[in-house]
Design a protein around this motif. Structure first.
Motif, PDB file in Angstrom:
ATOM      1  N   GLU A  11     -13.955  50.646  11.850  1.00 52.42           N
ATOM      2  CA  GLU A  11     -14.685  49.643  11.085  1.00 52.42           C
ATOM      3  C   GLU A  11     -13.986  49.433   9.746  1.00 52.42           C
ATOM      4  O   GLU A  11     -13.869  50.367   8.949  1.00 52.42           O
ATOM      5  CB  GLU A  11     -16.137  50.091  10.846  1.00 52.42           C
ATOM      6  CG  GLU A  11     -16.947  50.258  12.125  1.00 52.42           C
ATOM      7  CD  GLU A  11     -18.343  50.787  11.847  1.00 52.42           C
ATOM      8  OE1 GLU A  11     -18.623  51.106  10.664  1.00 52.42           O
ATOM      9  OE2 GLU A  11     -19.137  50.907  12.793  1.00 52.42           O
ATOM     10  N   ALA A  13     -13.378  46.445   6.412  1.00 50.33           N
ATOM     11  CA  ALA A  13     -13.795  45.196   5.775  1.00 50.33           C
ATOM     12  C   ALA A  13     -12.783  44.089   6.102  1.00 50.33           C
ATOM     13  O   ALA A  13     -11.591  44.349   6.269  1.00 50.33           O
ATOM     14  CB  ALA A  13     -13.903  45.380   4.264  1.00 50.33           C
ATOM     15  N   ARG A  14     -13.272  42.867   6.190  1.00 43.78           N
ATOM     16  CA  ARG A  14     -12.412  41.750   6.581  1.00 43.78           C
ATOM     17  C   ARG A  14     -11.265  41.529   5.600  1.00 43.78           C
ATOM     18  O   ARG A  14     -10.191  41.083   5.985  1.00 43.78           O
ATOM     19  CB  ARG A  14     -13.252  40.472   6.687  1.00 43.78           C
ATOM     20  CG  ARG A  14     -14.231  40.483   7.840  1.00 43.78           C
ATOM     21  CD  ARG A  14     -14.895  39.126   7.980  1.00 43.78           C
ATOM     22  NE  ARG A  14     -15.680  38.795   6.810  1.00 43.78           N
ATOM     23  CZ  ARG A  14     -16.954  39.118   6.660  1.00 43.78           C
ATOM     24  NH1 ARG A  14     -17.581  39.793   7.617  1.00 43.78           N
ATOM     25  NH2 ARG A  14     -17.621  38.777   5.571  1.00 43.78           N
ATOM     26  N   HIS A  15     -11.509  41.828   4.308  1.00 43.62           N
ATOM     27  CA  HIS A  15     -10.480  41.600   3.295  1.00 43.62           C
ATOM     28  C   HIS A  15      -9.659  42.845   2.993  1.00 43.62           C
ATOM     29  O   HIS A  15      -8.910  42.879   2.025  1.00 43.62           O
ATOM     30  CB  HIS A  15     -11.131  41.091   2.001  1.00 43.62           C
ATOM     31  CG  HIS A  15     -12.149  42.029   1.437  1.00 43.62           C
ATOM     32  ND1 HIS A  15     -13.416  42.166   1.970  1.00 43.62           N
ATOM     33  CD2 HIS A  15     -12.105  42.895   0.396  1.00 43.62           C
ATOM     34  CE1 HIS A  15     -14.088  43.060   1.277  1.00 43.62           C
ATOM     35  NE2 HIS A  15     -13.310  43.522   0.323  1.00 43.62           N
ATOM     36  N   ASP A  16      -9.791  43.870   3.845  1.00 47.24           N
ATOM     37  CA  ASP A  16      -9.059  45.119   3.630  1.00 47.24           C
ATOM     38  C   ASP A  16      -7.629  44.989   4.146  1.00 47.24           C
ATOM     39  O   ASP A  16      -7.279  44.072   4.881  1.00 47.24           O
ATOM     40  CB  ASP A  16      -9.784  46.251   4.364  1.00 47.24           C
ATOM     41  CG  ASP A  16      -9.370  47.626   3.872  1.00 47.24           C
ATOM     42  OD1 ASP A  16      -8.488  47.712   2.998  1.00 47.24           O
ATOM     43  OD2 ASP A  16      -9.924  48.626   4.367  1.00 47.24           O
ATOM     44  N   LEU A  37      -6.385  42.783  11.505  1.00 42.70           N
ATOM     45  CA  LEU A  37      -7.829  42.999  11.569  1.00 42.70           C
ATOM     46  C   LEU A  37      -8.539  41.920  12.377  1.00 42.70           C
ATOM     47  O   LEU A  37      -9.594  42.186  12.977  1.00 42.70           O
ATOM     48  CB  LEU A  37      -8.411  43.048  10.154  1.00 42.70           C
ATOM     49  CG  LEU A  37      -7.943  44.225   9.296  1.00 42.70           C
ATOM     50  CD1 LEU A  37      -8.518  44.121   7.889  1.00 42.70           C
ATOM     51  CD2 LEU A  37      -8.365  45.544   9.933  1.00 42.70           C
ATOM     52  N   GLN A  38      -8.001  40.712  12.407  1.00 35.80           N
ATOM     53  CA  GLN A  38      -8.646  39.626  13.134  1.00 35.80           C
ATOM     54  C   GLN A  38      -8.554  39.824  14.646  1.00 35.80           C
ATOM     55  O   GLN A  38      -9.466  39.452  15.388  1.00 35.80           O
ATOM     56  CB  GLN A  38      -8.018  38.282  12.742  1.00 35.80           C
ATOM     57  CG  GLN A  38      -8.147  37.938  11.275  1.00 35.80           C
ATOM     58  CD  GLN A  38      -9.594  37.765  10.849  1.00 35.80           C
ATOM     59  OE1 GLN A  38     -10.429  37.296  11.608  1.00 35.80           O
ATOM     60  NE2 GLN A  38      -9.898  38.152   9.620  1.00 35.80           N
ATOM     61  N   ARG A  41      -9.625  45.537  17.811  1.00 35.09           N
ATOM     62  CA  ARG A  41     -10.992  46.017  18.046  1.00 35.09           C
ATOM     63  C   ARG A  41     -10.912  47.510  18.346  1.00 35.09           C
ATOM     64  O   ARG A  41      -9.832  48.103  18.323  1.00 35.09           O
ATOM     65  CB  ARG A  41     -11.652  45.250  19.178  1.00 35.09           C
ATOM     66  CG  ARG A  41     -10.904  45.242  20.495  1.00 35.09           C
ATOM     67  CD  ARG A  41     -11.673  44.446  21.541  1.00 35.09           C
ATOM     68  NE  ARG A  41     -11.080  44.597  22.859  1.00 35.09           N
ATOM     69  CZ  ARG A  41     -10.176  43.775  23.384  1.00 35.09           C
ATOM     70  NH1 ARG A  41      -9.760  42.730  22.669  1.00 35.09           N
ATOM     71  NH2 ARG A  41      -9.696  43.986  24.591  1.00 35.09           N
ATOM     72  N   ASP A 211     -18.747  45.777   2.178  1.00 38.25           N
ATOM     73  CA  ASP A 211     -18.897  44.698   3.133  1.00 38.25           C
ATOM     74  C   ASP A 211     -20.363  44.298   3.231  1.00 38.25           C
ATOM     75  O   ASP A 211     -21.257  45.136   3.095  1.00 38.25           O
ATOM     76  CB  ASP A 211     -18.400  45.156   4.509  1.00 38.25           C
ATOM     77  CG  ASP A 211     -17.956  43.981   5.365  1.00 38.25           C
ATOM     78  OD1 ASP A 211     -18.130  42.834   4.921  1.00 38.25           O
ATOM     79  OD2 ASP A 211     -17.440  44.222   6.471  1.00 38.25           O
TER      80      ASP A 211
END
Length: 368
Positions: A11, A13-16, A37-38, A41, A211
């Protein structure tokens, strides 16, 4: 590549920014790239190795080889916590004697501040007699209070009551609620929020979390990124009014204020987008043309469309400054400043003539 987690949670954060390391046969770790990250999984890792010297290797990772992922945000968080502990150990914390409280050799004793809750003032918290007694002891002693109890005994209610009481009774200006889990912070903060709202008060509250998914729904309006964005939106909304006040104070016409606002809120963002887009290797021509059309329409309103005549060689980063220095706006500003300067000199001369004191001109006293 497919992966199987041995420990931890996948897990981020999207901006990590998440680095990927692989373990060699000797047990050492070597960085091999950055996690996408995009696309990744918990059972699939997509690794960008373009910026490392292993990108040319046929097999970036062998079957069964161990990987580990390190989060830039987590490392920064760990560094801040480590620095904070070091400051406390060095005696440079907010409470310099905090370590002595936990050292039996220091012989530390609680400092009584002679504060006792007024009769019936704790009724709004729904505490039982034992909890009220513990509450009275904690608020009366410094610098540390310890509350212990098994699950389900009302510790969260007690924490919320203590935070609310400290703020409303002037015992503290700020209260920090911290825990090892986000869920515990959410539960306690929601209880504090409910107490304030029951009293008809909207608290000044910030929920800090990396997040938004870690923040419960009732607290998301207080999440720091959302609060920060709210301040930015209000600042932008009032930009034109504040600029008009400044222009009036400087003796500038309203039209100049409108033009400056247009440059800062419209021209500059468009120029920055064009600068970023034209630096890409594969330029999106459709988006480029759309931005240029929009920019041209705005420049026409400022009588500065000629600045796009050399768009192929244009330095987009300087466009907003060039617009401000173009004849229409630059002439308006220059005339206004000259008029204000002349008025200021006339006012100074008038004051000098009506004053019995000498007026200092070019460093020498002179009487008119």
């Amino acid at each position: 590549m497919p992966i199987e987690l041995e420990s931890g949670a996948f897990e981020f954060a999207r901006h990590d920014t998440v680095g990927v390391e692989r373990q060699d046969k000797k047990g050492g770790w070597r960085r091999i790239g950055q996690l996408d990250l995009q696309s990744s999984r918990s059972d699939l890792a997509v690794i960008d190795a373009s910026e490392t010297n292993v990108a040319h290797q046929a097999h970036l990772v062998d079957a069964g080889q161990r990987l580990r992922f390190w989060s830039h945000l987590e490392r920064q968080s760990l560094k801040r916590r480590t620095d904070a502990v070091d400051r406390i150990l060095a005696g440079n914390g907010r409470s310099r004697d905090l370590l002595g409280v936990f050292d039996p050799r220091a012989g530390a004793v609680p400092q009584n501040v002679s504060h006792r809750p007024a009769e019936g003032s704790l009724g709004i918290y729904g505490l039982n007699p034992d909890q009220e007694a513990a509450f009275a002891r904690i608020v009366a002693n410094r610098p540390v209070g310890l509350l212990q109890g098994p699950p389900g005994t009302g510790k969260t209610r007690f924490i919320a009551a203590l935070a609310h009481y400290a703020l409303t009774k002037g015992l503290a200006r700020n209260v920090l609620l911290a825990s090892q889990s986000h869920e515990a912070v959410n539960t306690a903060a929601e209880a504090v929020l409910t107490l304030f709202r029951n009293g008809g008060v909207q608290p000044s509250l910030l929920r800090i979390g990396r997040d938004e998914e870690q923040v419960s729904l009732p607290l998301r309006a207080y999440h720091t990124p959302k609060v920060e964005q709210g301040f930015k939106d209000r600042f932008r909304a009032s930009f034109r009014d504040r600029l008009a006040e400044i222009a009036s104070a400087l003796g500038l016409p309203d039209s100049a204020a409108d033009e400056i606002a247009a440059i800062e809120t419209t021209i500059r963002p468009l120029a920055e987008s064009l600068a970023e887009l034209t630096q890409q290797e594969d330029v999106d021509q459709q988006r480029l043309n759309s931005l240029l059309d929009t920019l041209r329409r705005h420049l026409e309103r400022l009588d500065a469309a000629t600045l796009l005549d050399d768009e192929e060689t244009r330095e987009w980063s300087s466009l907003s400054d060039d617009v401000a220095q173009a004849p229409p706006l630059a002439g308006t500003l220059s005339a206004a400043f000259h008029a204000r300067s002349a008025a200021s000199r006339a006012s100074s001369l008038e004051r000098a003539r009506s004053s019995p004191e000498p007026a200092w001109v070019w460093g020498a006293p002179r009487w008119d």
